[in-house]
Design a protein around this motif. Sequence first.
Motif, short mmCIF file in Angstrom:
data_model
loop_
_atom_site.label_atom_id
_atom_site.label_comp_id
_atom_site.label_asym_id
_atom_site.label_seq_id
_atom_site.Cartn_x
_atom_site.Cartn_y
_atom_site.Cartn_z
N ARG A 106 12.26 45.36 0.11
CA ARG A 106 11.09 44.59 0.47
C ARG A 106 10.92 43.60 -0.79
O ARG A 106 11.34 43.97 -1.70
N TRP A 107 10.33 42.50 -0.29
CA TRP A 107 10.22 41.46 -1.12
C TRP A 107 9.11 41.55 -2.05
O TRP A 107 8.05 41.81 -1.89
N ILE A 108 9.39 41.12 -3.40
CA ILE A 108 8.26 41.24 -4.52
C ILE A 108 8.10 39.63 -4.86
O ILE A 108 6.98 39.11 -4.92
N LYS A 109 9.08 38.82 -4.71
CA LYS A 109 8.99 37.26 -4.83
C LYS A 109 9.98 36.54 -4.14
O LYS A 109 11.27 37.00 -4.45
N GLY A 119 15.91 13.66 -10.08
CA GLY A 119 15.80 13.54 -11.46
C GLY A 119 15.04 14.81 -11.85
O GLY A 119 15.03 14.93 -13.08
N THR A 120 14.28 15.53 -11.13
CA THR A 120 13.42 16.58 -11.34
C THR A 120 14.35 17.72 -11.39
O THR A 120 15.41 17.77 -10.84
N ASN A 121 13.58 18.77 -12.06
CA ASN A 121 14.31 20.22 -11.96
C ASN A 121 14.03 21.07 -10.97
O ASN A 121 12.85 20.94 -10.41
N LEU A 122 14.71 22.14 -10.73
CA LEU A 122 14.61 23.04 -9.72
C LEU A 122 14.74 24.49 -9.96
O LEU A 122 15.95 24.82 -10.70
N VAL A 123 13.91 25.36 -10.03
CA VAL A 123 13.96 26.97 -10.05
C VAL A 123 13.51 27.59 -8.70
O VAL A 123 12.39 27.47 -8.54
N LEU A 124 14.40 28.40 -8.45
CA LEU A 124 14.13 29.22 -7.16
C LEU A 124 14.29 30.79 -7.49
O LEU A 124 15.29 31.29 -8.24
N LEU A 125 13.30 31.37 -7.49
CA LEU A 125 13.01 32.96 -7.72
C LEU A 125 13.27 33.64 -6.49
O LEU A 125 12.58 33.66 -5.57
N CYS A 126 13.95 35.09 -6.65
CA CYS A 126 14.01 35.90 -5.74
C CYS A 126 13.99 37.34 -6.26
O CYS A 126 14.94 37.56 -7.11
N TYR A 172 18.06 26.97 0.59
CA TYR A 172 18.59 28.14 -0.14
C TYR A 172 18.14 29.53 0.46
O TYR A 172 16.95 29.54 0.98
N GLN A 173 19.24 30.41 0.52
CA GLN A 173 18.86 31.86 1.04
C GLN A 173 18.83 32.78 -0.09
O GLN A 173 20.05 32.61 -0.74
N CYS A 174 18.13 33.88 0.06
CA CYS A 174 18.11 35.06 -0.70
C CYS A 174 18.21 36.23 0.02
O CYS A 174 17.47 36.54 0.93
N GLU A 175 19.69 36.98 0.02
CA GLU A 175 19.56 38.35 1.00
C GLU A 175 19.48 39.34 -0.04
O GLU A 175 20.20 39.65 -0.79
#
Length: 982
Positions: A106-109, A119-126, A172-175
């Motif tokens: 189960r997901w926490i984040k 030009g900007t930055n990207l951060v994806l958390l899982c 973008y996917q997180c499994e």
Amino acid sequence: ANFIKERKPKLLIPPESAGRSSSVTVIKGGVLLLECIAEGLPTPHLKWIKVTGNLPRDEPQIENFGKILKIDQVTADDEGTYQCTATNPMGRVGHEFHVHVEEPPRWIKEPEGGVYSVGTNLVLLCEAIGNPEPTIQWKMNGMPIDSRTFRGIISAREISLTNLQLQDSAVYQCEASNKHGTILASANVNVLNIAPLILTSDGENYATVVGYSAFLHCKIFASPTADVRWTKDDSIEPLSTLRYELNKNGTLEIKDTKKEDSGSYACWAANSVGKRAITANLDIRDATKVAVTPKNPRVLKSHSILLKCQSEYDSHLKHSFKLSWRKDGDELPVNSTEDGRIILNRDTLFISSVMLEDQGVYTCVASTSLDTTAAQSQLVVLDVPDPPEDLQLSEHQNRSVRLSWKAGANHNSPVNESIIEFEENRWEPERWQELTRVPGNDTTALLSLAPYVNYQFRVVSVNAVGRSQPSKASLRYATPPAAPDKNPENIRVEASKPNEMVMKWEPLKHVERNGPGLEYKVSWRQRGVEADWNEEMVTKHSLTLRNTPTFVPYEIKVQAVNNLGSGPEPNVTIGYSGEDVPDAAPSGVSVEVVNSTLVEVFWFGIPRDRVRGHLKGYKVSWWKTKSMLDGKRHHSEKHFLTFVGDRNYGMIPGLEPFSEFQLTVLAYNAKGDGPESSPVVFETPEGVPEQPRFLRILNFDKDSITLSWGLPKKANGHLTGYILQYQIINETHKVGPLNDISVTNRSTLSWRLSGLSSSTKYKFYVKACTVKGCGKPVTEEGLTVAQGSKGTGKISEAVKPTQKFHPIEALEPGTEYTVRLVTKNWVDNNSIFEDVIETRGRAYAGIYDGISTQGWFIGLMCAIALLTLLLLTICFVRRNKGGKYSVKEKEDLHPDPEAQSIKDEIFGEYSDSDEKPLKGSLQSINGDIKATESADSLVDYGEGEHGMFNEDGSFIGAYSGSKEKGSVESTGSSTATFPLHA
């Protein structure tokens, strides 16, 4: 008989072949069933316990006679080791179940996508959890991401990309997966190249108060990232002072705002694609201010306190302005408390009958839609201390003991002293007396005690507010007896009879007895005589001796004695036996005349042995025997003055001038008066006369007036004539210059003054004179008639006292008349006082012949006459009720110029603060009267039968023996003018 063999327990489920323990896995949220079946004889008893792990949230269900343990909705807390035990008398057997709780992922984040600028930055958390722990795999557009070819950074928890480009747009996917399942989360990332987009509304209005920070928002979306700047009031220059700060999100923060910060602001955003701008309006309001008075008050318990919250706020914020009160951080209700002691009325807080629990910090909170501020006042409640506690006795000695105690609460006022009281139950049980005081906040004292007393103690604490209630009493402490430490004091002799002496003293107090059997040893002997001491033991505090010589000194001693011994050697006191009246008269009595009313008397005192007591002083008696004016003999009553102490002279005031007197002197003591000396005859010289009995105006004209006056009541010598004086009184009651006329014929009792001004008010004075001078004048006021008036005065015959009206005939029509009603008092056929009421009226001509016979005219005249007499009657009643009412008023208005002559003659200068002279009064009025001077001190005057003088000779009252019976004090005639119109 059949024999049944007992068997020990044996587990059937789980079977013994399974061993002593087994593992069980259950999914979180599912149902846990543990089964335990045993056989044996007797039937085994089954029991479940949890050996390890957290205690379960709820009690597990035990079913099928204890064979099954069931837990619904399993949680992580249910994980652990459970034990099943089967027991009977033959033995015991058990099995442990190791329960493991697992759960799917189960997901926490979850990763979050969005629109991003180039030009900007990207951060994806899982982040996911589960049991077993899930594995994480990242995918891009449904395909697993190869970390070797991915241009960003990838880990189990996050993906990061820097300097985003258009080709980085993707899903973008997180499994996350474990053996119980798989979950998938997606994030849509769109990288765009767009002009700045300002998401904040244009023309937004902001407001804050002076001193606060203001935040002007400018939320911008742009790709690539836009440059942001703020300007104010159409200026093109960016804001750059230290008080302006531009946050990363485009918000402008203005710190510590001032009034001049109000205005219009513009937010500009620009990138390579384009630029945009919005405006924002800022209003700076005055900050709300608040203060509470009084600041930190200190209030006595049971008193009242009023706290006032004074506030100031911006007028634009009045609709949102609110006040509230808090005590120790808790808000007070708007309405008063249940007992009505605390009343809150918006900006005031009133507390009546203040209690200790009312103490605390009171806060007034003032708030508006833009700011909130508060002010505090700490209320301190003062009260008397709480009673001391836990009294303890230590260091016991025959004449001392140490008392210790614990101080009670001082209620915000330090204890400045402690009062130690005692009570003893032998002489005065239940009566508490003060023993000593301990300064400051000391809580122990070494007490000095008296012998033969059964003490108990208590303590009272004292602070600036007052005394506490007494503490509880200590244990009792008895001191042993001893001989007396002191003897009686205040030894004295009192005697009410000659040849008797009563010795008295102050008895010892109960706590001074020191032991049982207290008596007093009295010793005495005549002073100056060689003789042994006479002694007598008594239990009371007096001893009477009889048949003693008159007024002889004795030496006296009194000593305290009890069963354990005697007190210290007593001191000797001198006392005298009983007194008797003096038996000798003063000698060498002589009189020296000072003036016509004052003489000085001299004498030789009597020998000390003839006083027969303590000399109190001398009494001088005198009486009038003859008048030197007419030679008549008098049998006047005696008068006397007392001169205290051993002296040989005195002053006798208040004598009648030109008279013969006789005088005697005697000595007196506490027993009474001694014999009088032989009478001495002396004469007083002539003095100034008293004022004439009356003064009245007989006839008046436009330029002249005829005056008539009476003889003085007492001439006090041979009359030499009269002084007639007069002066003008104007409408403002100022007086003009004084004119004098000397009347040398002493038999003249009337005078006609001419050369006066018409229609003018005058004041007249007449005083009688002897060779010694002139006396006090009698006064009268009068008004000359107008030019052309005949002004002849007429006097009617006497009117009966019961008469209500009096007709005046033969008047000329159209002429104004002055009518006076004169009242007289008669003594010995002489008028000694008269009072005058004056009114004016005009005589009217007839309307037609015979009008005086018309009924209506007669009725009208009667009504007018009755009204006039009614007003006159009221005036008479007013005068009679108030004594010499009109005379006093007139004298206050126009004082007599000789008012002080008599007082000056005897006692020198004298002033009365109530006398208010007329404006412009001339000192020359009194210029011809010379007061008799005397350098004698008032200590030379004695004490009369009416208490004229104190013991030191100071004068305290007027001599009262000089008036003869039937005399009436005269102040002369006087006129009061009333505005009565006939």
